[in-house]
Design a protein around this motif. Structure first.
Motif, PDB file in Angstrom:
ATOM      1  N   THR A 167       0.830  -1.208   0.000  1.00 50.09           N
ATOM      2  CA  THR A 167       0.000   0.000   0.000  1.00 50.09           C
ATOM      3  C   THR A 167       0.865   1.258   0.000  1.00 50.09           C
ATOM      4  N   TYR A 168       1.914   1.260   0.809  1.00 55.45           N
ATOM      5  CA  TYR A 168       2.735   2.463   0.945  1.00 55.45           C
ATOM      6  C   TYR A 168       3.442   2.825  -0.358  1.00 55.45           C
ATOM      7  N   SER A 170       2.253   2.199  -3.353  1.00 52.69           N
ATOM      8  CA  SER A 170       1.274   2.295  -4.434  1.00 52.69           C
ATOM      9  C   SER A 170       0.895   3.744  -4.701  1.00 52.69           C
ATOM     10  N   SER A 172      -1.540   4.685  -6.431  1.00 51.83           N
ATOM     11  CA  SER A 172      -2.999   4.801  -6.497  1.00 51.83           C
ATOM     12  C   SER A 172      -3.659   4.752  -5.121  1.00 51.83           C
ATOM     13  N   ALA A 173      -2.874   4.459  -4.072  1.00 53.18           N
ATOM     14  CA  ALA A 173      -3.440   4.410  -2.721  1.00 53.18           C
ATOM     15  C   ALA A 173      -3.753   5.822  -2.230  1.00 53.18           C
ATOM     16  N   SER A 174      -4.790   5.945  -1.411  1.00 50.04           N
ATOM     17  CA  SER A 174      -5.146   7.254  -0.865  1.00 50.04           C
ATOM     18  C   SER A 174      -4.095   7.688   0.150  1.00 50.04           C
ATOM     19  N   GLU A 175      -4.054   8.973   0.422  1.00 50.26           N
ATOM     20  CA  GLU A 175      -3.082   9.488   1.385  1.00 50.26           C
ATOM     21  C   GLU A 175      -3.315   8.901   2.779  1.00 50.26           C
ATOM     22  N   SER A 176      -4.593   8.730   3.141  1.00 45.17           N
ATOM     23  CA  SER A 176      -4.879   8.173   4.467  1.00 45.17           C
ATOM     24  C   SER A 176      -4.441   6.715   4.553  1.00 45.17           C
ATOM     25  N   ASP A 177      -4.639   5.950   3.466  1.00 51.38           N
ATOM     26  CA  ASP A 177      -4.202   4.550   3.457  1.00 51.38           C
ATOM     27  C   ASP A 177      -2.681   4.458   3.498  1.00 51.38           C
ATOM     28  N   ARG A 178      -2.016   5.355   2.759  1.00 45.85           N
ATOM     29  CA  ARG A 178      -0.552   5.354   2.760  1.00 45.85           C
ATOM     30  C   ARG A 178      -0.018   5.749   4.136  1.00 45.85           C
TER      31      ARG A 178
END
Length: 275
Positions: A167-168, A170, A172-178
């Motif tokens: 995820t980190y 990626s 395309s991952a959202s900032e909150s997910d990262r």
């Protein structure tokens, strides 16, 4: 792919393991009874191993980086054997399959993303190396947890770390997910700076633990975190005498922890860690 294996810096024994893994993946790809998902997964694993081998031979990289990518290629190879082992439990196959899938995404990004700077490549490759080291240790005779409860706990932590790294890195991952993934990785990276971990190391040194025991505890902590990785490390054969001596020393605050590691699943022993 055969050329990549032959030209790699792996030893003859390691090359044989890589060929064995590749053959097992090709069987799945070419088997008419394999599902499309199984074929796609097997093909992705073969590509991941090939990309890691390519990076291990890239002369623009440092010798240290090339050696790391060779370890990653070998790690993917050996973990793939677990994933394709018909005698492995469904649970093991699912966990190894998911960890390898996540690591393959990372390896593909390392080899195919021209915008990835050297610092980011080093960060992601070091984490992939650490996670794969844990994946291998958790299944190899001599280092694997012997209790199913312990094994499940460590596998889940490795799975969590691999997913966070995927995820980190990626785009395309959202900032909150990262941010959440980065927090998971930061917590793992800080495991060996934890004050209780350092107190455990001091106690092991007081008990005159051999360096091989200290190394085992450090490696497992880096791979699976505090406290479960550290407790896993205490079950290493090189720590056996030290743990027995610690359990016998009733004057030490750590005695109950060592006794627990001796007699109970290590993943149940965290409450015995001195405050």
């Amino acid at each position: 792919m055969e050329t990549r294996i032959s030209d790699s810096g792996l030893s003859d024994k390691e090359k044989a393991e890589a060929r064995k893994s590749l053959d097992s993946l090709l069987v799945i790809v070419n088997d008419k009874d394999s599902t499309q998902e199984q074929k796609d997964t097997a093909a992705a694993l073969a590509r991941g191993m090939g990309e890691a081998l390519n990076l291990s031979q890239d002369t623009t990289l440092s010798k240290e980086d090339r050696a790391r990518y060779a370890r990653i290629a070998l790690g993917v190879s050996l973990a793939t054997q677990k994933f394709t082992d018909p005698n492995a439990s469904i649970g093991d196959q699912l966990i190894y399959g998911e960890v390898l899938e996540n690591l393959n995404v990372i390896i593909s990004n390392l080899s195919g993303n021209p915008e990835l700077d050297a610092e980011s490549k080093a960060f992601y490759s070091q984490w992939a190396d650490v996670i794969l080291g844990g994946v291998l240790a958790v299944q190899q005779p001599g280092t694997a947890p012997t209790n199913p409860e312990d094994k499940k706990k460590i596998q889940e932590q490795l799975q969590k770390n691999a997913a966070a790294l995927k995820t980190y890195q990626s785009a395309s991952a959202s900032e909150s997910d990262r941010a959440a993934a980065k927090a998971t990785l930061d917590e793992q990276a800080a495991a060996t700076t934890n004050s209780q971990y350092q107190a455990l190391v001091e106690e092991l040194k007081r008990l005159k633990a051999p360096q091989t025991c200290l190394d085992a505890v450090q490696n497992r902590t880096q791979q699976a975190g505090w406290p479960d990785g550290s407790l896993w490390g205490l079950t290493d054969k090189d720590c056996a005498d030290t743990v027995k001596a610690g359990a016998a020393d009733s004057s030490s605050d750590w005695s109950a922890l060592f006794e627990c590691v001796l007699n109970e699943p290590f993943s149940t022993c965290a409450p015995r860690i001195p405050e």
